[in-house]
Scaffold this motif. Structure first.
Motif, PDB file in Angstrom:
ATOM      1  N   VAL A   3      43.925  34.297  53.211  1.00 26.95           N
ATOM      2  CA  VAL A   3      44.800  34.773  52.141  1.00 26.95           C
ATOM      3  C   VAL A   3      44.195  36.066  51.601  1.00 26.95           C
ATOM      4  O   VAL A   3      43.065  36.075  51.108  1.00 26.95           O
ATOM      5  N   ILE A   4      44.940  37.154  51.741  1.00 28.65           N
ATOM      6  CA  ILE A   4      44.461  38.478  51.348  1.00 28.65           C
ATOM      7  C   ILE A   4      45.255  38.973  50.145  1.00 28.65           C
ATOM      8  O   ILE A   4      46.490  38.995  50.172  1.00 28.65           O
ATOM      9  N   GLY A   5      44.549  39.364  49.089  1.00 30.31           N
ATOM     10  CA  GLY A   5      45.197  39.974  47.937  1.00 30.31           C
ATOM     11  C   GLY A   5      45.263  41.476  48.121  1.00 30.31           C
ATOM     12  O   GLY A   5      44.256  42.113  48.446  1.00 30.31           O
ATOM     13  N   ILE A   6      46.442  42.047  47.949  1.00 27.04           N
ATOM     14  CA  ILE A   6      46.651  43.488  48.115  1.00 27.04           C
ATOM     15  C   ILE A   6      46.867  44.103  46.739  1.00 27.04           C
ATOM     16  O   ILE A   6      47.734  43.664  45.978  1.00 27.04           O
ATOM     17  N   GLN A  31      55.226  38.944  47.375  1.00 26.89           N
ATOM     18  CA  GLN A  31      55.084  39.954  46.333  1.00 26.89           C
ATOM     19  C   GLN A  31      55.402  39.329  44.977  1.00 26.89           C
ATOM     20  O   GLN A  31      56.509  38.848  44.744  1.00 26.89           O
ATOM     21  N   ALA A  32      54.415  39.357  44.091  1.00 23.06           N
ATOM     22  CA  ALA A  32      54.561  38.694  42.796  1.00 23.06           C
ATOM     23  C   ALA A  32      55.747  39.240  42.010  1.00 23.06           C
ATOM     24  O   ALA A  32      56.428  38.492  41.299  1.00 23.06           O
ATOM     25  N   LEU A 118      48.793  42.554  38.647  1.00 20.93           N
ATOM     26  CA  LEU A 118      47.602  42.111  37.909  1.00 20.93           C
ATOM     27  C   LEU A 118      46.738  41.184  38.756  1.00 20.93           C
ATOM     28  O   LEU A 118      46.175  40.212  38.261  1.00 20.93           O
ATOM     29  N   LEU A 119      46.622  41.522  40.020  1.00 24.99           N
ATOM     30  CA  LEU A 119      45.869  40.692  40.964  1.00 24.99           C
ATOM     31  C   LEU A 119      44.449  40.428  40.465  1.00 24.99           C
ATOM     32  O   LEU A 119      43.962  39.291  40.497  1.00 24.99           O
ATOM     33  N   ILE A 120      43.806  41.467  39.988  1.00 28.12           N
ATOM     34  CA  ILE A 120      42.427  41.347  39.515  1.00 28.12           C
ATOM     35  C   ILE A 120      42.387  40.762  38.108  1.00 28.12           C
ATOM     36  O   ILE A 120      41.667  39.795  37.837  1.00 28.12           O
ATOM     37  N   ASN A 123      43.151  37.002  37.687  1.00 23.67           N
ATOM     38  CA  ASN A 123      42.258  36.095  38.419  1.00 23.67           C
ATOM     39  C   ASN A 123      42.897  35.457  39.652  1.00 23.67           C
ATOM     40  O   ASN A 123      42.778  34.254  39.884  1.00 23.67           O
ATOM     41  N   TYR A 124      43.560  36.283  40.463  1.00 22.77           N
ATOM     42  CA  TYR A 124      44.077  35.782  41.739  1.00 22.77           C
ATOM     43  C   TYR A 124      42.954  35.557  42.749  1.00 22.77           C
ATOM     44  O   TYR A 124      43.193  35.042  43.837  1.00 22.77           O
ATOM     45  N   ARG A 125      41.743  35.902  42.368  1.00 20.00           N
ATOM     46  CA  ARG A 125      40.593  35.664  43.240  1.00 20.00           C
ATOM     47  C   ARG A 125      40.484  34.189  43.616  1.00 20.00           C
ATOM     48  O   ARG A 125      40.025  33.852  44.711  1.00 20.00           O
TER      49      ARG A 125
END
Length: 205
Positions: A3-6, A31-32, A118-120, A123-125
């Motif tokens: 799973v890769i966050g872009i 895509q969120a 707002l991936l970072i 906290n989508y980590r």
């Protein structure tokens, strides 16, 4: 399945890169922003919360949410934007978690790509194995936004002022894709990153 966050600033060309990976590799793109639109459709819990919070003035004649009106309403009022995000973001994240779980269970994909503004910050980590940063210089992003979306310089200034710096993005991301040049070069960078990870292109039929 990885799973890769872009992530990357507005106008950096994330959609172009997502389209390429989704087309060429055995991947699904989530895509969120599009999930957020789904969460505001009639019948969804988010729809009723949004209408209750912002009033019927944001509705079209058919009672669907007019996203342009809603966006204009919250754009310059941080307190209203915070209310909207409090409604939509948890629903979006829950949906994405569920879809990732479905894909893991099915076991058919090599990759799921998650793109979120707002991936970072959100906290989508906890959902992603890695973050990849799509970089484009400010002047290139500005020109793209003016040409593709018809944004004024003033609007671009306001948007970019609220986004992370390149240095901040880099601190959180395992990979960086430079999207300043020709698409062939960008695609080559992606292919090299995939090759390092042993991820192969779809088999041609």
């Amino acid at each position: 399945m990885k799973v890769i966050g872009i992530t990357g600033g507005v106008g950096s060309g994330k959609s172009t890169i997502l389209e390429y990976i989704g087309r060429v590799y055995n991947a699904r793109v989530i895509q969120a922003d599009k999930v957020g639109h789904l969460m505001m459709e009639t019948g969804q819990p988010g729809y009723y919360q949004v209408v209750e919070t912002f009033g019927s003035g944001i509705l079209n004649g058919d009672q669907t949410v007019n996203r342009a009106k809603l966006s204009a309403l919250v754009f310059e009022k941080p307190e209203l934007l915070a209310k909207l995000e409090k409604i939509i973001h948890p629903a979006v994240k829950a949906y994405i978690v569920e879809e990732i779980d479905k894909e893991r269970t099915a076991g058919k994909l090599s990759l799921v790509l998650v793109e979120a503004a707002l991936l970072i910050e959100d906290n989508y980590r906890v959902l992603c194995d890695e973050f990849w940063y799509i970089y484009a210089a400010d002047e290139i992003r500005r020109e793209r936004l003016k040409r593709w979306r018809g944004y004024s310089d003033e609007k671009v200034d306001r948007i970019m002022a609220h986004q992370m710096s390149a240095e901040e993005y880099r601190r959180h991301c395992e990979e960086e894709i430079d999207n300043n040049g020709e698409l062939s070069d960008v695609y080559g960078q992606i292919d090299q990153i995939m090759k390092k990870r042993g991820i192969h292109k779809r088999q041609k039929m």
